[in-house]
Design a protein around this motif. Structure first.
Motif, PDB file in Angstrom:
ATOM      1  N   ASN A  58       0.818  -1.215   0.000  1.00 38.04           N
ATOM      2  CA  ASN A  58       0.000   0.000   0.000  1.00 38.04           C
ATOM      3  C   ASN A  58       0.852   1.265   0.000  1.00 38.04           C
ATOM      4  OD1 ASN A  58      -2.324  -1.516   0.006  1.00 38.04           O
ATOM      5  ND2 ASN A  58      -2.647  -1.374   2.212  1.00 38.04           N
ATOM      6  N   TYR A  59       2.027   1.184   0.635  1.00 36.96           N
ATOM      7  CA  TYR A  59       2.846   2.392   0.674  1.00 36.96           C
ATOM      8  C   TYR A  59       3.321   2.792  -0.719  1.00 36.96           C
ATOM      9  CZ  TYR A  59       6.029   6.028   1.951  1.00 36.96           C
ATOM     10  OH  TYR A  59       6.634   7.263   2.035  1.00 36.96           O
ATOM     11  N   ARG A  60       3.675   1.806  -1.536  1.00 44.53           N
ATOM     12  CA  ARG A  60       4.132   2.128  -2.891  1.00 44.53           C
ATOM     13  C   ARG A  60       2.999   2.697  -3.738  1.00 44.53           C
ATOM     14  NH1 ARG A  60       7.849  -1.054  -0.879  1.00 44.53           N
ATOM     15  NH2 ARG A  60       9.951  -1.098  -1.789  1.00 44.53           N
ATOM     16  N   ALA A  61       1.796   2.201  -3.518  1.00 49.21           N
ATOM     17  CA  ALA A  61       0.642   2.777  -4.215  1.00 49.21           C
ATOM     18  C   ALA A  61       0.438   4.227  -3.784  1.00 49.21           C
ATOM     19  CB  ALA A  61      -0.613   1.957  -3.914  1.00 49.21           C
ATOM     20  N   TRP A  62       0.629   4.503  -2.489  1.00 43.70           N
ATOM     21  CA  TRP A  62       0.508   5.866  -1.980  1.00 43.70           C
ATOM     22  C   TRP A  62       1.559   6.790  -2.597  1.00 43.70           C
ATOM     23  CZ3 TRP A  62      -1.385  10.047   0.011  1.00 43.70           C
ATOM     24  CH2 TRP A  62      -0.569  10.977   0.642  1.00 43.70           C
ATOM     25  N   VAL A  63       2.785   6.291  -2.778  1.00 41.59           N
ATOM     26  CA  VAL A  63       3.850   7.086  -3.383  1.00 41.59           C
ATOM     27  C   VAL A  63       3.449   7.529  -4.784  1.00 41.59           C
ATOM     28  CG1 VAL A  63       6.187   6.979  -4.345  1.00 41.59           C
ATOM     29  CG2 VAL A  63       5.758   6.158  -2.030  1.00 41.59           C
ATOM     30  N   VAL A  64       2.933   6.601  -5.570  1.00 36.65           N
ATOM     31  CA  VAL A  64       2.527   6.928  -6.942  1.00 36.65           C
ATOM     32  C   VAL A  64       1.391   7.945  -6.931  1.00 36.65           C
ATOM     33  CG1 VAL A  64       1.555   6.018  -9.076  1.00 36.65           C
ATOM     34  CG2 VAL A  64       3.295   4.701  -7.841  1.00 36.65           C
ATOM     35  N   LEU A  65       0.370   7.709  -6.091  1.00 40.09           N
ATOM     36  CA  LEU A  65      -0.783   8.601  -6.044  1.00 40.09           C
ATOM     37  C   LEU A  65      -0.384  10.007  -5.600  1.00 40.09           C
ATOM     38  CD1 LEU A  65      -3.833   9.083  -6.197  1.00 40.09           C
ATOM     39  CD2 LEU A  65      -4.007   8.263  -3.837  1.00 40.09           C
ATOM     40  N   ALA A  66       0.390  10.105  -4.510  1.00 38.44           N
ATOM     41  CA  ALA A  66       0.792  11.411  -3.987  1.00 38.44           C
ATOM     42  C   ALA A  66       1.647  12.162  -4.998  1.00 38.44           C
ATOM     43  CB  ALA A  66       1.558  11.230  -2.680  1.00 38.44           C
ATOM     44  N   SER A  67       2.547  11.455  -5.668  1.00 36.75           N
ATOM     45  CA  SER A  67       3.416  12.100  -6.654  1.00 36.75           C
ATOM     46  C   SER A  67       2.607  12.638  -7.826  1.00 36.75           C
ATOM     47  CB  SER A  67       4.472  11.117  -7.158  1.00 36.75           C
ATOM     48  OG  SER A  67       5.302  10.685  -6.104  1.00 36.75           O
ATOM     49  N   LEU A  68       1.658  11.850  -8.313  1.00 34.58           N
ATOM     50  CA  LEU A  68       0.840  12.296  -9.440  1.00 34.58           C
ATOM     51  C   LEU A  68       0.028  13.530  -9.076  1.00 34.58           C
ATOM     52  CD1 LEU A  68      -0.460   8.897 -10.882  1.00 34.58           C
ATOM     53  CD2 LEU A  68       1.244  10.428 -11.884  1.00 34.58           C
ATOM     54  N   VAL A  69      -0.549  13.535  -7.884  1.00 38.01           N
ATOM     55  CA  VAL A  69      -1.366  14.682  -7.453  1.00 38.01           C
ATOM     56  C   VAL A  69      -0.509  15.943  -7.368  1.00 38.01           C
ATOM     57  CG1 VAL A  69      -2.670  15.659  -5.526  1.00 38.01           C
ATOM     58  CG2 VAL A  69      -3.100  13.305  -6.255  1.00 38.01           C
ATOM     59  N   ILE A  70       0.663  15.849  -6.724  1.00 39.30           N
ATOM     60  CA  ILE A  70       1.540  17.011  -6.570  1.00 39.30           C
ATOM     61  C   ILE A  70       2.055  17.492  -7.924  1.00 39.30           C
ATOM     62  CG2 ILE A  70       3.760  17.771  -5.676  1.00 39.30           C
ATOM     63  CD1 ILE A  70       1.618  17.688  -3.568  1.00 39.30           C
ATOM     64  N   CYS A  71       2.465  16.563  -8.774  1.00 39.42           N
ATOM     65  CA  CYS A  71       3.020  16.939 -10.080  1.00 39.42           C
ATOM     66  C   CYS A  71       2.004  17.664 -10.944  1.00 39.42           C
ATOM     67  CB  CYS A  71       3.543  15.698 -10.805  1.00 39.42           C
ATOM     68  SG  CYS A  71       5.096  15.050 -10.159  1.00 39.42           S
ATOM     69  N   PHE A  72       0.817  17.104 -11.065  1.00 33.81           N
ATOM     70  CA  PHE A  72      -0.162  17.707 -11.965  1.00 33.81           C
ATOM     71  C   PHE A  72      -0.797  18.954 -11.362  1.00 33.81           C
ATOM     72  CE2 PHE A  72       0.220  13.491 -13.867  1.00 33.81           C
ATOM     73  CZ  PHE A  72       0.395  13.857 -15.196  1.00 33.81           C
ATOM     74  N   ALA A  73      -0.844  19.048 -10.041  1.00 31.21           N
ATOM     75  CA  ALA A  73      -1.304  20.292  -9.405  1.00 31.21           C
ATOM     76  C   ALA A  73      -0.304  21.411  -9.690  1.00 31.21           C
ATOM     77  CB  ALA A  73      -1.465  20.085  -7.897  1.00 31.21           C
ATOM     78  N   THR A  74       0.991  21.088  -9.619  1.00 27.98           N
ATOM     79  CA  THR A  74       2.024  22.083  -9.922  1.00 27.98           C
ATOM     80  C   THR A  74       1.933  22.525 -11.375  1.00 27.98           C
ATOM     81  OG1 THR A  74       3.494  21.120  -8.260  1.00 27.98           O
ATOM     82  CG2 THR A  74       4.501  22.517  -9.941  1.00 27.98           C
ATOM     83  N   TRP A  75       1.785  21.558 -12.273  1.00 30.08           N
ATOM     84  CA  TRP A  75       1.645  21.895 -13.701  1.00 30.08           C
ATOM     85  C   TRP A  75       0.445  22.802 -13.922  1.00 30.08           C
ATOM     86  CZ3 TRP A  75      -2.624  20.641 -16.708  1.00 30.08           C
ATOM     87  CH2 TRP A  75      -2.521  20.983 -18.072  1.00 30.08           C
ATOM     88  N   PHE A  76      -0.679  22.504 -13.288  1.00 30.32           N
ATOM     89  CA  PHE A  76      -1.890  23.292 -13.489  1.00 30.32           C
ATOM     90  C   PHE A  76      -1.687  24.728 -13.010  1.00 30.32           C
ATOM     91  CE2 PHE A  76      -5.981  24.990 -12.126  1.00 30.32           C
ATOM     92  CZ  PHE A  76      -6.757  24.766 -13.259  1.00 30.32           C
TER      93      PHE A  76
END
Length: 291
Positions: A144-162
């Motif tokens: 579950n932790y690795r799934a959390w890493v992917v999810l958190a990274s995607l949210v932060i990355c695309f929020a920054t891009w937006f």
């Protein structure tokens, strides 16, 4: 060597974990270079700083992982404010090579301080209790932790891009680096905006460090293992390209993961082979703008 479809999907998910770290680190580099024209070689040290601060907070003060996801980026961001105010602002008009040399020296200083205290051996940092279990997906058991890493990274990355590409604040940031006098005429404090931009890029590196702490052993030298690859990711995606950094980081993480299965000997060099090919075909990078 052949793999079944479940095996390939498993490798895809595992590759996305490494790709998530590449994406969020290269995003910070792209933000700083794209908006400030600064080659921030200290990014690996800032990544390490986020992880080490989390370890220190847990072991010395009992501060939780969840709190450090916020506290560590803020502290490292404040460190970035000091660096920008005291050092970087004096070399903005010089060749970007000067910023690389300055931040390289800063890296050696930061790593040397923590190495003198903790040595070079890894420090263990456990994942939070809520994420220590795993989920059976049928074709693999996903921690579950690795799934959390992917999810958190995607949210932060695309929020920054937006924010940078689609909002008025982002427009001010881009305009302020190209024509600061014009933007100041609209009442915008451009020097403060530049300082906060650098601090935000530093905070992204620290956030990635906190995410990585339970996956990679915390060490004063942990940033050295990633920074060269991350620079290659930025070059492949296009220097200063926000979306290029995100998509290239994720994609190269997956490619590197598959390479470890089919030809493990090439897994440590495949990113650099791709970089050479891309530079020969498109010197500005996949998403960079040709001059």
């Amino acid at each position: 060597m052949t793999l079944s479809l479940p095996g390939l999907l498993s490798q895809l998910l595992l590759g996305l974990v490494n790709g998530s770290f590449y994406a969020i680190l290269s995003l910070g580099l792209a933000v700083i270079f794209g908006l400030l024209n600064v080659i921030n070689f200290a990014h690996g040290a800032l990544f390490m700083l986020g992880a080490v601060l989390s370890w220190m907070a847990m072991n010395y003060f009992g501060i939780s992982y969840w709190a450090m996801l916020v506290i560590a980026p803020v502290l490292v961001g404040l460190f970035g404010v000091a660096v920008e105010r005291l050092l970087l602002r004096w070399i903005y008009k010089l060749d970007p090579l000067y910023s690389l040399l300055l931040t390289l020296g800063l890296t050696l200083l930061v790593e040397g301080v923590f190495r003198s205290v903790y040595g070079v051996s890894g420090l263990s940092y456990d994942a939070p209790d809520a994420l220590q279990s795993a989920t059976d997906l049928g074709f693999m058991v996903l921690p579950n932790y690795r799934a959390w890493v992917v999810l958190a990274s995607l949210v932060i990355c695309f929020a920054t891009w937006f924010v940078i590409e689609k909002t008025r604040l982002g427009a001010y940031l881009r305009a302020g680096t190209e024509n600061p006098r014009l933007v100041e005429a609209f009442g915008v404090n451009v020097p403060l905006m530049i300082t906060l931009t650098y601090a935000f890029g530093c905070a992204l590196a620290a956030f990635a460090g906190v995410l990585a702490a339970p996956v990679i052993q915390v060490s004063p030298l942990m940033g050295q293992n990633l920074i060269i690859v991350v620079f290659a990711v930025v070059v492949i995606g296009g220097m200063g390209s926000i979306m290029g950094a995100i998509l290239t980081g994720l994609g190269l993480g997956v490619i590197e993961g598959f390479t470890k299965v089919f030809y493990p000997e090439a897994s440590s060099t495949v990113v650099f082979v791709i970089m050479v090919i891309v530079l020969l075909i498109r010197p500005a990078g996949l998403f960079g703008k040709e001059k």
